[in-house]
Design a protein around this motif. Sequence first.
Motif, mmCIF file in Angstrom:
data_model
loop_
_atom_site.group_PDB
_atom_site.id
_atom_site.type_symbol
_atom_site.label_atom_id
_atom_site.label_comp_id
_atom_site.label_asym_id
_atom_site.label_seq_id
_atom_site.Cartn_x
_atom_site.Cartn_y
_atom_site.Cartn_z
ATOM 1 N N PHE A 1 -1.576 -9.250 8.214
ATOM 2 C CA PHE A 1 -1.663 -7.725 7.680
ATOM 3 C C PHE A 1 -0.836 -7.356 6.672
ATOM 4 C CE2 PHE A 1 -4.379 -7.655 11.806
ATOM 5 C CZ PHE A 1 -5.372 -6.903 11.231
ATOM 6 N N ILE A 2 0.385 -7.649 6.984
ATOM 7 C CA ILE A 2 1.522 -7.215 6.037
ATOM 8 C C ILE A 2 1.106 -8.209 4.611
ATOM 9 C CG2 ILE A 2 3.965 -7.494 5.465
ATOM 10 C CD1 ILE A 2 3.381 -5.475 7.675
ATOM 11 N N SER A 3 0.639 -9.619 4.779
ATOM 12 C CA SER A 3 0.377 -10.037 3.541
ATOM 13 C C SER A 3 -0.766 -9.376 2.684
ATOM 14 C CB SER A 3 0.227 -11.397 3.520
ATOM 15 O OG SER A 3 -1.027 -11.594 4.441
ATOM 16 N N CYS A 4 -1.475 -8.566 3.216
ATOM 17 C CA CYS A 4 -2.454 -7.954 2.546
ATOM 18 C C CYS A 4 -2.027 -6.875 1.534
ATOM 19 C CB CYS A 4 -3.575 -7.333 3.421
ATOM 20 S SG CYS A 4 -4.426 -8.583 4.519
ATOM 21 N N ALA B 1 11.468 -15.098 -4.703
ATOM 22 C CA ALA B 1 11.253 -13.881 -5.612
ATOM 23 C C ALA B 1 9.927 -13.870 -6.279
ATOM 24 C CB ALA B 1 12.343 -14.234 -6.924
ATOM 25 N N ARG B 2 9.066 -14.667 -6.090
ATOM 26 C CA ARG B 2 7.651 -14.645 -6.522
ATOM 27 C C ARG B 2 6.604 -13.809 -5.713
ATOM 28 N NH1 ARG B 2 6.630 -21.169 -6.402
ATOM 29 N NH2 ARG B 2 8.266 -21.791 -7.945
ATOM 30 N N VAL B 3 6.020 -12.998 -6.561
ATOM 31 C CA VAL B 3 5.218 -11.763 -6.197
ATOM 32 C C VAL B 3 3.753 -12.317 -6.361
ATOM 33 C CG1 VAL B 3 4.462 -9.267 -6.269
ATOM 34 C CG2 VAL B 3 6.867 -10.051 -6.606
ATOM 35 N N HIS B 4 2.936 -12.237 -5.390
ATOM 36 C CA HIS B 4 1.319 -12.514 -5.334
ATOM 37 C C HIS B 4 0.839 -11.731 -6.616
ATOM 38 C CE1 HIS B 4 -2.606 -13.054 -4.131
ATOM 39 N NE2 HIS B 4 -2.387 -14.079 -3.589
ATOM 40 N N PRO B 5 0.042 -12.162 -7.217
ATOM 41 C CA PRO B 5 -0.469 -11.329 -8.366
ATOM 42 C C PRO B 5 -1.520 -10.259 -8.113
ATOM 43 C CG PRO B 5 -1.390 -13.388 -8.453
ATOM 44 C CD PRO B 5 -0.148 -13.567 -7.537
ATOM 45 N N ARG B 6 -2.304 -10.676 -6.824
ATOM 46 C CA ARG B 6 -3.353 -9.560 -6.542
ATOM 47 C C ARG B 6 -2.757 -8.508 -5.531
ATOM 48 N NH1 ARG B 6 -7.150 -9.211 -2.414
ATOM 49 N NH2 ARG B 6 -6.402 -11.204 -1.491
ATOM 50 N N THR B 7 -2.037 -8.931 -4.169
ATOM 51 C CA THR B 7 -1.414 -7.972 -3.409
ATOM 52 C C THR B 7 -0.139 -7.463 -3.922
ATOM 53 O OG1 THR B 7 -0.601 -9.804 -2.401
ATOM 54 C CG2 THR B 7 -2.849 -9.093 -1.639
ATOM 55 N N GLN B 8 0.542 -8.017 -4.776
ATOM 56 C CA GLN B 8 1.844 -7.521 -5.402
ATOM 57 C C GLN B 8 2.777 -7.400 -3.950
ATOM 58 O OE1 GLN B 8 0.587 -3.980 -7.584
ATOM 59 N NE2 GLN B 8 1.277 -5.029 -9.332
ATOM 60 N N VAL B 9 2.859 -8.465 -3.375
ATOM 61 C CA VAL B 9 3.907 -8.497 -2.342
ATOM 62 C C VAL B 9 4.684 -9.892 -2.332
ATOM 63 C CG1 VAL B 9 2.687 -7.062 -0.765
ATOM 64 C CG2 VAL B 9 2.184 -9.335 -0.709
ATOM 65 N N MET C 1 12.302 2.741 -13.086
ATOM 66 C CA MET C 1 11.197 2.714 -12.218
ATOM 67 C C MET C 1 10.224 1.398 -12.291
ATOM 68 S SD MET C 1 10.903 5.692 -10.493
ATOM 69 C CE MET C 1 9.333 5.760 -9.996
ATOM 70 N N GLU C 2 10.570 0.685 -13.260
ATOM 71 C CA GLU C 2 10.066 -0.609 -13.640
ATOM 72 C C GLU C 2 10.084 -1.625 -12.462
ATOM 73 O OE1 GLU C 2 12.085 0.716 -15.703
ATOM 74 O OE2 GLU C 2 10.982 1.161 -17.507
ATOM 75 N N THR C 3 8.929 -2.371 -12.030
ATOM 76 C CA THR C 3 9.085 -3.122 -10.741
ATOM 77 C C THR C 3 7.930 -3.952 -10.852
ATOM 78 O OG1 THR C 3 9.018 -3.115 -8.446
ATOM 79 C CG2 THR C 3 7.993 -1.305 -9.433
ATOM 80 N N SER C 4 7.978 -5.227 -10.321
ATOM 81 C CA SER C 4 6.715 -6.078 -10.091
ATOM 82 C C SER C 4 6.053 -5.592 -8.843
ATOM 83 C CB SER C 4 7.479 -7.524 -9.663
ATOM 84 O OG SER C 4 7.944 -7.717 -11.010
ATOM 85 N N LEU C 5 6.543 -4.717 -7.940
ATOM 86 C CA LEU C 5 5.890 -4.517 -6.921
ATOM 87 C C LEU C 5 5.039 -3.195 -7.124
ATOM 88 C CD1 LEU C 5 8.680 -4.727 -4.102
ATOM 89 C CD2 LEU C 5 6.922 -6.350 -4.665
ATOM 90 N N ARG C 6 4.017 -2.642 -6.204
ATOM 91 C CA ARG C 6 3.312 -1.638 -6.334
ATOM 92 C C ARG C 6 3.574 -0.337 -5.853
ATOM 93 N NH1 ARG C 6 -2.833 -2.620 -4.325
ATOM 94 N NH2 ARG C 6 -2.595 -4.008 -6.299
ATOM 95 N N ARG C 7 3.731 0.781 -6.842
ATOM 96 C CA ARG C 7 4.417 1.736 -6.312
ATOM 97 C C ARG C 7 3.335 2.798 -5.838
ATOM 98 N NH1 ARG C 7 9.565 3.345 -7.011
ATOM 99 N NH2 ARG C 7 10.646 2.096 -8.591
#
Length: 640
Positions: free
Chosen positions: A183-186, A358-366, A29-35
């Motif tokens: 909107f998707i980038s938010c 492969a980089r994820v935005h630190p605030r929006t996590q996208v 379940m570990e991920t850089s994205l937000r569940r």
Amino acid sequence: MVRGLPSAAGLARFCQKLNRLKPLEESTMETSLRRCLSTLDLTLLGVGGMVGSGLYVLTGTVAKEMAGPAVLLSFAVAAVASLLSALCYAEFGARLPRTGSAYLFTYVSMGELWAFLIGWNVLLEYLIGGAAVARAWSGYLDSMFNHRIHNFTQAHIGTWQVPLLAHYPDFLAAGIILLASTFISCGARVSSWLNHAFSVVSLVLIIFIIILGFILARPHNWSAEEGGFAPFGFSGIMAGTATCFYAFVGFDVIAASSEEARNPKQAVPIAISISLSLAAGAYILVSTVLTLMVPWHSLNPDSALADAFYRRGYSWAGFIVAAGSICAMNTVLLSSLFSLPRIVYAMAVDGLFFQVFARVHPRTQVPLAGIVVFGGLMSLLALLLDLEALVQFLSIGTLLAYTFVATSILVLRFQKSPPASSPGPASPGSRVKEYHSFSDHIQLVGTEQASAPEPGQLRPALRPYLGFLGRFSPSAAVAWALGILVASAITLACVLVFGDSALHLPYWGYILLLLLSSVTFLLSLLVLGAHQQQHLQDTFQIPMVPLTPALSILLNVSLMLKLSYLTWLRFSIWLLIGLTVYFGYGIWHSKENQREPPELTATRYVVFPSTSLEEVVQPVQPSSQVPAQEPSPMEQPTSP
């Protein structure tokens, strides 16, 4: 050995690179994205991805040009084929809650090269699909304003007469893609809320269309005087099915979003089942009322539903339908833009695509870089290209992905279950099997025999009757049966699709080929069914395996063969571009390069030159495994 020619060992290592597999890491379940996505979020994402331009544009086109009122049967068959594939996606999405969808599923079962090509095709599917939806959205909005936008653009910019390019640049379509990308980038939460609003409006309007459509229905429009129910026959129904399949390709957004789901093991299968059922019901009922309201041969393919209400004297209803189509197309566009950067992210994390994605935005996590780059590329396609001729091109890549996912289910279902991983680091002495090629991956039975039958072994009840299969290792029996199953499915699909006319066979030869391919297909199914399968207690699994994935393979191949030769030509060119990217970048930067195969660490091979221009390959064992040798007489120590 001649200088410049690759050695056998080098070729073997190169083939091993192409077939290496991503380790199957379950329950991670570990991920850089937000569940943050619930079951409802995933369901509405799936509905939004399926119920859109296909409902408002594709329905009229297939009814008028391919199937007539039997378009409802085309949607029904396409829904069944999609359901078989959706079940495969549901099992993988629950078992592997990671982003990547068909790309990831192929990587853990079939090999790296196949996974890259599947991911490459999915990228094109989302790019062209999103651009096509944006142009359809622009066309519907333009029609609501009496084509003023179209006339203004042509008057101030002019028209083009270039092949594959649109007659004029569509700035409105490009603008809506850039706005949706913003909107998707938010973040996933903002995208989900926006999708909820458009999906609810779209579902309410579909119910309105169905109710008012049945009130205005005229059964006479299905009579023989108007051409009958199926004016193009069975061939027209199947040709319509191959095109209608495009309407259901949006459910894979649920599997692609499983890494952002709160409880993917339960949410993914439920969301896929509910969303596909709602979409299938909507398509069948709407196509029914459409052909009952007006004769099928008088439909306007560009805006069939709105035009049908206008012709029946309900102009206000036509305006509502046009507004509803815009909401529905917004959900499809959001779905494409939501899934596309996540597929790119999964490929970049594995090293097969450029690392900037492969980089994820630190605030929006996208994955912000993927949204910006591919959103801009999609808007450019919508601005310049004429996408009408590429609608079928979308289906072939999707059907190929579905075929590989169904095959991957068969591979993993007969694979030996991986041992439960301990929370601590593995000890140096632990023996953990890693799979680096398809032949290794299909190695189903270990050397240690357990008390209970393991996956890949013959079922105990069938061993007295199928003793001849015991002469082969379980891995060989299952691998051969799987290969014969896919080959016979392709042969049977060719016979069913092309028939005796295209194959130029006598009638008895056609029947003989049909019987042989059918019997071979059934026998390979029986051999696979005679072997033990994996049974996971806490994870969704497809019922009736191997029958369900095998039928999915057969239907998908049959639908691919119904597409035109130009579609196959464009598909081949896109594959060649993908192979260039893989061999130029992906194969060298793959994360699997960091894992040295265990068989090569246990035994290293050193090449010694000889005087006879031949190479002698000698194994050199590690120092810990080299047995002590007696010193030669020349090396005997002398006593003082």
